[in-house]
Write a protein that holds these residues in place. Structure first.
Motif, mmCIF file in Angstrom:
data_model
loop_
_atom_site.group_PDB
_atom_site.id
_atom_site.type_symbol
_atom_site.label_atom_id
_atom_site.label_comp_id
_atom_site.label_asym_id
_atom_site.label_seq_id
_atom_site.Cartn_x
_atom_site.Cartn_y
_atom_site.Cartn_z
ATOM 1 N N ASN A 94 0.861 -1.175 0.000
ATOM 2 C CA ASN A 94 0.000 0.000 0.000
ATOM 3 C C ASN A 94 0.905 1.236 0.000
ATOM 4 O O ASN A 94 1.450 1.613 1.043
ATOM 5 C CB ASN A 94 -0.897 0.004 1.242
ATOM 6 C CG ASN A 94 -1.882 1.161 1.262
ATOM 7 O OD1 ASN A 94 -1.572 2.264 0.807
ATOM 8 N ND2 ASN A 94 -3.070 0.928 1.795
ATOM 9 N N PRO A 95 1.088 1.888 -1.168
ATOM 10 C CA PRO A 95 2.024 3.021 -1.228
ATOM 11 C C PRO A 95 1.532 4.255 -0.492
ATOM 12 O O PRO A 95 2.346 5.104 -0.107
ATOM 13 C CB PRO A 95 2.152 3.286 -2.730
ATOM 14 C CG PRO A 95 0.893 2.749 -3.322
ATOM 15 C CD PRO A 95 0.499 1.574 -2.474
ATOM 16 N N GLU A 96 0.227 4.361 -0.265
ATOM 17 C CA GLU A 96 -0.299 5.517 0.453
ATOM 18 C C GLU A 96 0.016 5.425 1.938
ATOM 19 O O GLU A 96 0.501 6.382 2.553
ATOM 20 C CB GLU A 96 -1.812 5.624 0.253
ATOM 21 C CG GLU A 96 -2.437 6.804 0.983
ATOM 22 C CD GLU A 96 -3.941 6.892 0.795
ATOM 23 O OE1 GLU A 96 -4.563 7.724 1.474
ATOM 24 O OE2 GLU A 96 -4.482 6.122 -0.016
ATOM 25 N N LYS A 97 -0.214 4.242 2.523
ATOM 26 C CA LYS A 97 0.031 4.053 3.952
ATOM 27 C C LYS A 97 1.392 3.437 4.237
ATOM 28 O O LYS A 97 1.805 3.339 5.391
ATOM 29 C CB LYS A 97 -1.081 3.192 4.552
ATOM 30 C CG LYS A 97 -2.455 3.855 4.466
ATOM 31 C CD LYS A 97 -3.529 3.018 5.153
ATOM 32 C CE LYS A 97 -4.877 3.720 5.111
ATOM 33 N NZ LYS A 97 -5.940 2.909 5.762
ATOM 34 N N GLU A 98 2.089 3.023 3.205
ATOM 35 C CA GLU A 98 3.444 2.479 3.296
ATOM 36 C C GLU A 98 3.531 1.257 4.216
ATOM 37 O O GLU A 98 4.339 1.215 5.137
ATOM 38 C CB GLU A 98 4.430 3.577 3.724
ATOM 39 C CG GLU A 98 4.529 4.689 2.683
ATOM 40 C CD GLU A 98 5.586 5.736 2.997
ATOM 41 O OE1 GLU A 98 6.395 6.030 2.124
ATOM 42 O OE2 GLU A 98 5.578 6.259 4.139
ATOM 43 N N PHE A 99 2.690 0.294 3.934
ATOM 44 C CA PHE A 99 2.828 -0.988 4.616
ATOM 45 C C PHE A 99 2.372 -2.112 3.685
ATOM 46 O O PHE A 99 1.662 -1.896 2.697
ATOM 47 C CB PHE A 99 2.062 -1.013 5.941
ATOM 48 C CG PHE A 99 0.555 -1.008 5.799
ATOM 49 C CD1 PHE A 99 -0.157 -2.161 5.490
ATOM 50 C CD2 PHE A 99 -0.171 0.160 6.015
ATOM 51 C CE1 PHE A 99 -1.537 -2.153 5.371
ATOM 52 C CE2 PHE A 99 -1.550 0.183 5.898
ATOM 53 C CZ PHE A 99 -2.236 -0.983 5.567
ATOM 54 N N PHE A 100 2.816 -3.332 4.027
ATOM 55 C CA PHE A 100 2.417 -4.513 3.268
ATOM 56 C C PHE A 100 1.067 -4.989 3.780
ATOM 57 O O PHE A 100 0.806 -4.999 4.990
ATOM 58 C CB PHE A 100 3.456 -5.621 3.399
ATOM 59 C CG PHE A 100 4.779 -5.279 2.779
ATOM 60 C CD1 PHE A 100 4.964 -5.384 1.410
ATOM 61 C CD2 PHE A 100 5.844 -4.840 3.565
ATOM 62 C CE1 PHE A 100 6.184 -5.058 0.826
ATOM 63 C CE2 PHE A 100 7.064 -4.520 2.989
ATOM 64 C CZ PHE A 100 7.232 -4.629 1.622
ATOM 65 N N ILE A 101 0.222 -5.390 2.890
ATOM 66 C CA ILE A 101 -1.134 -5.803 3.239
ATOM 67 C C ILE A 101 -1.146 -7.241 3.747
ATOM 68 O O ILE A 101 -0.680 -8.158 3.064
ATOM 69 C CB ILE A 101 -2.068 -5.646 2.028
ATOM 70 C CG1 ILE A 101 -2.095 -4.172 1.583
ATOM 71 C CG2 ILE A 101 -3.478 -6.128 2.351
ATOM 72 C CD1 ILE A 101 -2.810 -3.942 0.269
ATOM 73 N N ASN A 102 -1.630 -7.407 4.976
ATOM 74 C CA ASN A 102 -1.788 -8.739 5.583
ATOM 75 C C ASN A 102 -0.487 -9.544 5.597
ATOM 76 O O ASN A 102 -0.476 -10.738 5.289
ATOM 77 C CB ASN A 102 -2.883 -9.538 4.858
ATOM 78 C CG ASN A 102 -4.234 -8.863 4.946
ATOM 79 O OD1 ASN A 102 -4.579 -8.258 5.966
ATOM 80 N ND2 ASN A 102 -5.012 -8.956 3.874
ATOM 81 N N ALA B 199 6.687 -9.237 6.618
ATOM 82 C CA ALA B 199 7.195 -8.251 5.663
ATOM 83 C C ALA B 199 7.204 -6.859 6.277
ATOM 84 O O ALA B 199 8.154 -6.086 6.084
ATOM 85 C CB ALA B 199 6.355 -8.270 4.389
ATOM 86 N N ASN B 200 6.154 -6.527 7.025
ATOM 87 C CA ASN B 200 6.086 -5.200 7.641
ATOM 88 C C ASN B 200 7.187 -4.983 8.664
ATOM 89 O O ASN B 200 7.673 -3.861 8.841
ATOM 90 C CB ASN B 200 4.711 -4.994 8.277
ATOM 91 C CG ASN B 200 3.665 -4.615 7.244
ATOM 92 O OD1 ASN B 200 3.939 -3.832 6.337
ATOM 93 N ND2 ASN B 200 2.471 -5.167 7.371
ATOM 94 N N GLU B 201 7.600 -6.036 9.337
ATOM 95 C CA GLU B 201 8.699 -5.907 10.294
ATOM 96 C C GLU B 201 10.008 -5.560 9.606
ATOM 97 O O GLU B 201 10.908 -4.971 10.223
ATOM 98 C CB GLU B 201 8.835 -7.201 11.098
ATOM 99 C CG GLU B 201 7.692 -7.424 12.084
ATOM 100 C CD GLU B 201 7.765 -8.758 12.801
ATOM 101 O OE1 GLU B 201 8.643 -9.575 12.431
ATOM 102 O OE2 GLU B 201 6.953 -8.982 13.710
ATOM 103 N N LEU B 202 10.123 -5.911 8.333
ATOM 104 C CA LEU B 202 11.343 -5.612 7.581
ATOM 105 C C LEU B 202 11.347 -4.198 7.000
ATOM 106 O O LEU B 202 12.310 -3.804 6.345
ATOM 107 C CB LEU B 202 11.518 -6.641 6.456
ATOM 108 C CG LEU B 202 11.762 -8.082 6.921
ATOM 109 C CD1 LEU B 202 11.814 -9.031 5.720
ATOM 110 C CD2 LEU B 202 13.047 -8.183 7.736
ATOM 111 N N ARG B 203 10.292 -3.433 7.260
ATOM 112 C CA ARG B 203 10.282 -2.032 6.828
ATOM 113 C C ARG B 203 11.253 -1.186 7.630
ATOM 114 O O ARG B 203 11.609 -0.069 7.217
ATOM 115 C CB ARG B 203 8.870 -1.446 6.963
ATOM 116 C CG ARG B 203 7.837 -2.018 6.002
ATOM 117 C CD ARG B 203 6.486 -1.397 6.267
ATOM 118 N NE ARG B 203 6.098 -1.569 7.660
ATOM 119 C CZ ARG B 203 5.284 -0.754 8.319
ATOM 120 N NH1 ARG B 203 4.762 0.303 7.707
ATOM 121 N NH2 ARG B 203 4.985 -0.985 9.590
ATOM 122 N N GLY B 204 11.661 -1.673 8.800
ATOM 123 C CA GLY B 204 12.589 -0.932 9.640
ATOM 124 C C GLY B 204 13.619 -1.870 10.240
ATOM 125 O O GLY B 204 13.734 -3.034 9.846
#
Length: 434
Positions: free
Chosen positions: A407-415, A419-424
């Motif tokens: 989701n490029p607007e909210k900048e996270f992976f959906i479900n 993967a979201n933990e690897l954003r940081g």
């Protein structure tokens, strides 16, 4: 009139100039916050360089050659590199001034000493990717404008924090994606945006591989290198190997190949080539909505945009290049080369302004002009962040080996929590982004 404080946003130019008393009250205001027209032509923008490695040689020459700028300080944790930088810049200015005694570039091991100097207007950050966010946020907080090498950040979250700090402290920020100031890439973007090869069928981006885990053998740390400071915010210790930080710019450092410090060629060259794609698609404030790594149905890692357009990370026979395939033609662009089919479009004169394409012919001058005008340069921090995010979501897909919805607007992976933990990433104690 250097960087301290006082609000002037509601003071008109007429009132400001009319009253000597008012002028004296504002003597401590940074000269570049006064806006266009308030900087004398003779005023220099004082620059501090953070990082004195191989890439600093290019940027040193680029900025030293600008009459508006003066390089007054540099920092690096490797003394021999720092001394070489200062020697070369002092030699340049000495020759320019017709003297042999110029010593105007101060040197520091700690970059914080640069950002604390009130006479320095802007910093040029040329450190490995794992340092960018910490240094850029600190510089913004200290009231410095920022030129930061690409890729903007090692992680998605760090990139967003850099954007937020830039906006919070009203700084000018130029990302070092200098291809945006080159003719062949601007022309390629104009051809795509203008629809000259018709609706796009697909895009191919040829850059090297994703990063790998650090695996070089341990070597003795040079006596004049502060290795702990080079590692900086990294939570886990990594042993020294010369390939990470070679002596006096003998070859390009290999830190970019390892995920502890960089994003591989997906980020290193991708920050250039994916950046041009984002520009051509008018996606500077967005990005793909899905990424799929190679699998039984996809020979190459494949991005998909919301309109269904697909972009592959694929070597199509030319290194570090982009191939735009349209229904009515093809554009292939790499540094210093643009090939267009049909050939009649090769030298097509296009009104880029009507297409909303920012026109810059010098990336460094553009940054300095933006500082004086208090405007956004051609590759503002948001743009750099969005391009780095494309690279980062590709590397995350390569690591997890499965398709991801973004989701490029909210900048996270959906479900996808993993993967979201690897954003940081976690930082070493004592380092934070605030």
């Amino acid at each position: 009139m250097k960087n301290q404080e006082k609000e002037i946003t509601n003071v008109s130019r007429r009132k400001f100039l009319a009253s000597a008393a008012t002028l004296s009250a504002f003597m401590i205001v940074p000269r570049f916050v006064l806006g266009k027209g308030f900087v004398a032509p003779s005023d220099k923008i004082n620059l501090g360089f953070i990082g004195a490695g191989k890439q600093s040689m290019t940027l040193r020459r680029a900025f030293a050659g600008q009459e508006q700028a003066q390089i007054v300080a540099a920092s690096d944790v490797y003394k021999r590199k720092l001394d070489f930088f200062a020697q070369e810049i002092n030699k340049f200015y000495a020759e320019k001034k017709g003297t042999t005694q110029y010593k105007g570039c101060d040197v520091y091991e700690d970059y914080e000493e640069i950002i604390q100097r009130k006479d320095i207007d802007a910093v040029v950050i040329i450190t490995p990717d794992h340092w960018h966010a910490v240094q850029a946020v600190a510089a913004a907080k200290a009231g410095k404008d920022i030129y930061c090498e690409k890729p903007l950040s090692l992680t998605i979250e760090e990139g967003r924090t850099m954007v937020n700090a830039t906006r919070k402290y009203n700084r000018v920020f130029q990302t070092g994606s200098m291809q945006r100031s080159w003719d062949e890439f601007r022309q390629a973007v104009a051809l795509i945006r203008g629809g000259y090869i018709g609706e796009l069928d697909n895009i191919k981006v040829s850059v090297g591989p994703p990063p790998q885990a650090y695996n070089l053998p341990k070597e003795e740390i040079p006596a004049d290198l502060n290795w702990d400071k080079w590692l900086g915010p990294n939570k886990d210790y990594s042993h020294f190997n010369e390939k990470l930080n070679p002596d006096i710019n003998s070859f390009w450092a290999k830190w970019r190949d390892y995920k502890e410090f960089g994003g591989g060629m997906v980020s290193d060259w991708g920050a250039h080539m994916f950046d041009i794609v984002q520009w051509a698609l008018n996606m500077d404030h967005s990005g793909p909505v899905a990424v799929t790594p190679p699998d039984e149905n996809h020979k190459f890692l494949t991005f998909e945009y919301a309109n269904g357009l697909k972009m592959t990370h694929e070597n199509f026979g030319i290194n570090n290049a982009i191939q735009f395939n349209g229904k009515e033609g093809t554009v292939v662009v790499q540094r210093k080369k643009l090939e267009v089919n049909p050939s009649s479009l090769q030298n097509k004169e296009i009104d880029t302004k009507s297409l909303g394409i920012y026109h810059s012919t010098n990336h460094y001058q553009d940054f300095l002009d933006a500082i004086k005008n208090r405007s956004k340069p051609i590759c503002d921090v948001e743009i750099g962040h969005r391009t780095a995010s494309v690279c980062n979501i590709a590397n995350i897909a390569y690591e997890l080996k499965r398709p991801l919805k973004w989701n490029p607007e909210k900048e996270f992976f959906i479900n996808d929590q993993e993967a979201n933990e690897l954003r940081g990433r976690a930082f070493k104690k004592g380092f934070k982004l605030t």
